[in-house]
Design a protein around this motif. Structure first.
Motif, PDB file in Angstrom:
ATOM      1  N   ARG A 171       0.815  -1.220   0.000  1.00 53.91           N
ATOM      2  CA  ARG A 171       0.000   0.000   0.000  1.00 53.91           C
ATOM      3  C   ARG A 171       0.848   1.271   0.000  1.00 53.91           C
ATOM      4  N   THR A 172       2.018   1.204   0.676  1.00 47.41           N
ATOM      5  CA  THR A 172       2.805   2.433   0.822  1.00 47.41           C
ATOM      6  C   THR A 172       3.931   2.567  -0.197  1.00 47.41           C
ATOM      7  N   THR A 173       4.271   1.490  -0.889  1.00 52.45           N
ATOM      8  CA  THR A 173       5.368   1.619  -1.866  1.00 52.45           C
ATOM      9  C   THR A 173       4.891   1.322  -3.294  1.00 52.45           C
ATOM     10  N   PRO A 176       1.407   3.343  -4.613  1.00 45.55           N
ATOM     11  CA  PRO A 176       1.551   4.743  -5.070  1.00 45.55           C
ATOM     12  C   PRO A 176       2.479   4.885  -6.276  1.00 45.55           C
ATOM     13  N   LEU A 177       3.466   3.994  -6.373  1.00 43.40           N
ATOM     14  CA  LEU A 177       4.401   4.104  -7.496  1.00 43.40           C
ATOM     15  C   LEU A 177       3.763   3.715  -8.831  1.00 43.40           C
TER      16      LEU A 177
ATOM     17  N   PHE B  84      12.645   5.084  -1.505  1.00 40.55           N
ATOM     18  CA  PHE B  84      11.318   5.187  -2.121  1.00 40.55           C
ATOM     19  C   PHE B  84      11.247   6.466  -2.956  1.00 40.55           C
ATOM     20  N   PRO B  85      11.095   6.347  -4.271  1.00 38.50           N
ATOM     21  CA  PRO B  85      11.193   7.544  -5.122  1.00 38.50           C
ATOM     22  C   PRO B  85      10.016   8.498  -4.990  1.00 38.50           C
ATOM     23  N   HIS B  86       8.898   8.021  -4.419  1.00 34.51           N
ATOM     24  CA  HIS B  86       7.732   8.901  -4.295  1.00 34.51           C
ATOM     25  C   HIS B  86       7.703   9.621  -2.953  1.00 34.51           C
ATOM     26  N   MET B  87       8.756   9.443  -2.161  1.00 30.86           N
ATOM     27  CA  MET B  87       8.824  10.129  -0.865  1.00 30.86           C
ATOM     28  C   MET B  87      10.077  11.001  -0.844  1.00 30.86           C
ATOM     29  N   TYR B  95      10.002   6.501   7.534  1.00 28.29           N
ATOM     30  CA  TYR B  95       9.118   5.412   7.118  1.00 28.29           C
ATOM     31  C   TYR B  95       9.025   4.320   8.197  1.00 28.29           C
ATOM     32  N   MET B  99       5.726   2.993  10.234  1.00 31.59           N
ATOM     33  CA  MET B  99       5.250   1.607  10.159  1.00 31.59           C
ATOM     34  C   MET B  99       5.209   0.964  11.538  1.00 31.59           C
TER      35      MET B  99
END
Lengths: 260, 369
Positions: A171-173, A176-177, B84-87, B95, B99
């Motif tokens: 869900r978190t990686t 969204p990617l 993580f490329p979107h963060m 992270y 978690m």
């Protein structure tokens, strides 16, 4: 002829072919008839039914497609190649055959039991949704898998070492990617569902104001030689289809990491 | 202590068998081996990303062999870092806290402290795509360490960096280890990295442990020819025991065309006619340019051979010579290294020049076949 000229010529021939087909609609187009057909209760019903059925079929297909694609993209399991091949069944089998298979299924004891105790599908709107769902589910899974394949599984692995559960890591990686890829897959699935004809007509029939989706409306108008009415239906369907495909292309062009 | 006992696992047709080693708490252990030897598979199994077929993994007296990764309480940095490329940097680093649902203010201040320490405190709001190689490494380290885990698993984390940056990060990691009392298991094929960072080393080849001991032991007494090659013994040539005494051996080396005298008492159990491999490091060969074999015989050093320089090239630490022994079978090419600061002691060298080499007996490595 050089390779570049040859390929460009092929590309323009393809474009010309589709352009001519679309342009030929103009020959039978009538502005007065357009508004009359478009604003008729029957046409508005067809548009509403098509959009509603395609949206539900797309939603159901995506619900199944995401986990299916995830399994095919991330795990090795017995029968994986067979399942992967079966996803293309709706692409290689005629939609009319799929519709016929659905009809045959509902004539088996299990199918009859479902129709009696659960829901009537044959010659109903539910049948339209089911026909569209069966036709697009495999395609949706294939498109989502392509999007998932682009995301390295390493992100989820690292996320798990950082305390995320398997679902939280997804869900978190990964999710969204590849959200743009999944969104583009949903749009394409919806576009395919709204244009579905063969399976729909086989299981749901051609009942005006009951099971008359846009493609069925085209067929019914052609059957009574209402060419101008059919042209209006085709125009509307073309407008919807090209718009969503263009939107999907724009989304895909932005890339998986763009705009984060 | 991290204790791995009899670990077996399978990846496709490749099998890792009976891997055992231990890492005392607070120390650094290097898993070394050639590409495809299975070292990364072992690390991933310790991280919980692969299932062990047999064996056990214990960390701080807790059996973690079958626990999922999120319950193992360890930090893992893969070779590609997998930031993580979107963060952004902060979201990446925090992270693990999110978690594990650590929202306490002291945890937030830990982030500030660690990032400041790693020199990335000013980058927290930056996108991952806009970081340099070194900054990415530091971010990956911070992300792994922020949850407070004391076992750090590193999979060739510095391999993509240039030398200066790599050395800077080695020192930083060493300091971090001491400051935070971290136990490190690092996979590397870089000998320099292994020797600088690690206290002990396990050498893996084809999925099995060849040697596991203190790093100095592996360096000075490699277990076999393969280990010797991996740990930088450039000269390995076949020989046969021709005579043995209580404290020395006489070995005939066809490649050199001479009889060598080796004086390690451990080897005197080798009987005449035993085939062995003799090894000597390039830096331990003494090259003399101003002597001929005639006057060399009068020198006290044993184990000398006349050679011709076939090739020479300058390396950062010295001059490398490829030498062909004049009386050998023609199949042996020796590599000798003259340190930069010793270059003044030899006259100018050129290809085709005749030199005399001395092979100090105490520097020999001997491997029985």
């Amino acid at each position: 002829m050089k390779l570049k000229q040859f390929c460009l010529a092929a590309a323009f021939t393809t474009f010309l072919m589709y352009f001519l087909l679309m342009a030929s609609l103009a020959y039978f187009f009538s502005g007065e008839r357009f508004w009359e057909v478009l604003l008729s209760e029957r046409m508005l019903f067809s548009i509403r039914l098509s959009i509603m059925a395609a949206t539900i079929a797309m939603g159901l297909a995506m619900l199944l497609a995401v986990p299916t694609a995830y399994a095919l993209s991330r795990y090795d399991f017995f029968g994986k190649t067979l399942l992967d091949t079966l996803l293309e069944l709706p692409m290689i089998v005629s939609p009319a055959a799929i519709g016929a298979m659905l009809l045959i299924f509902f004539n088996t004891p299990l199918g009859e039991w479902i129709q009696t105790n659960f829901q009537q599908f044959v010659f109903t709107v539910y049948g339209i949704v089911l026909a569209q769902f069966v036709t697009v589910a495999g395609v949706a899974a294939r498109l989502v898998k392509s999007a998932l394949d682009e995301i390295p599984p390493r992100y989820e692995a690292v996320a798990r070492t950082l305390g995320a559960s398997t679902f939280a890591a997804f869900r978190t990686t990964t999710l969204p990617l590849c959200r743009r890829g999944i969104f583009a897959a949903a749009i394409l699935t919806w576009a395919k569902a709204i244009g579905e004809f063969g399976a729909t007509i086989t299981i749901a029939g051609t009942m005006a104001m009951r099971t008359e989706t846009m493609p069925v409306a085209i067929y019914m108008r052609l059957a009574i030689s209402d060419i101008k009415g059919a042209v209006v239906c085709i125009g509307i369907l073309l407008f919807i289809g090209i718009s969503v495909l263009y939107a999907a292309r724009l989304i895909a062009k932005r890339g998986i990491y763009a705009g984060n | 202590m991290l204790e791995i006992k009899g670990l077996c696992l399978k990846a496709g047709s490749f099998q890792v068998n009976q891997i055992s080693f231990s890492v005392p708490t607070g120390s650094c252990h290097a898993l070394v081996g050639a590409t495809g030897s299975g070292k990364t598979l072992v690390l991933e199994t310790v991280a919980g990303l692969r299932k062990a077929q047999a064996g056990s993994i214990n960390w701080l007296n807790r059996d973690i062999t079958v626990l999922p990764p999120e319950q193992r309480e360890l930090a893992y940095v893969p070779q590609d870092l997998a930031l993580f490329p979107h963060m952004n940097v902060r979201e990446n680093i925090e992270y693990g806290l999110r978690m594990r649902k650590h929202h306490a203010p002291d945890k937030r201040s830990d982030v500030e402290k660690l990032t400041h320490y790693l020199g990335i405190g000013h980058l927290l709001d930056r996108s991952i795509q806009n970081l340099s190689g070194g900054e990415r490494q530091r971010t990956a380290l911070a992300r792994a360490l922020v949850p407070g885990n004391k076992l750090l698993l590193l999979d060739e984390p510095f391999s993509a960096l240039h030398e200066a940056m790599r050395k800077e990060l080695w020192l930083l990691l060493k300091t971090l280890q001491q400051q935070y009392g971290i136990t490190i298991l690092i996979v590397t094929h870089d000998m320099e990295e292994a020797f600088l960072l690690a206290d002990s080393v396990t050498f893996i080849a084809r999925g099995v442990v060849v040697q596991s001991s203190e790093k100095q032991q592996v360096y000075s007494c490699p277990a076999n020819v393969e280990t010797a090659k991996f740990f930088g013994v450039q000269n390995l040539f076949p020989a046969e025991v021709v005579a043995h005494k209580s404290d020395s051996l006489a070995l005939f080396c066809p490649g050199l065309g001479i009889v060598l005298q080796a004086n390690n008492s451990d080897w005197t159990r080798l009987l005449p006619k035993t085939s062995v491999t003799v090894g000597i490091r390039a830096e331990n060969i003494i090259v003399e340019t101003d002597v001929t074999m005639d006057n060399a015989r009068e020198l006290p050093a044993l184990n000398q051979a006349a050679c011709t320089v076939k090739q020479l090239y300058q390396k950062r630490k010295g001059l490398i010579l490829l030498l062909q022994p004049d009386n050998g079978d023609g199949k042996c090419l020796l590599e000798a290294e003259i340190a930069t600061d010793s270059l003044g002691q030899v006259s100018e060298l050129s290809v085709g020049q005749k030199v005399v080499i001395s092979l100090p007996a105490e520097q020999f490595l001997l491997f029985a076949e």
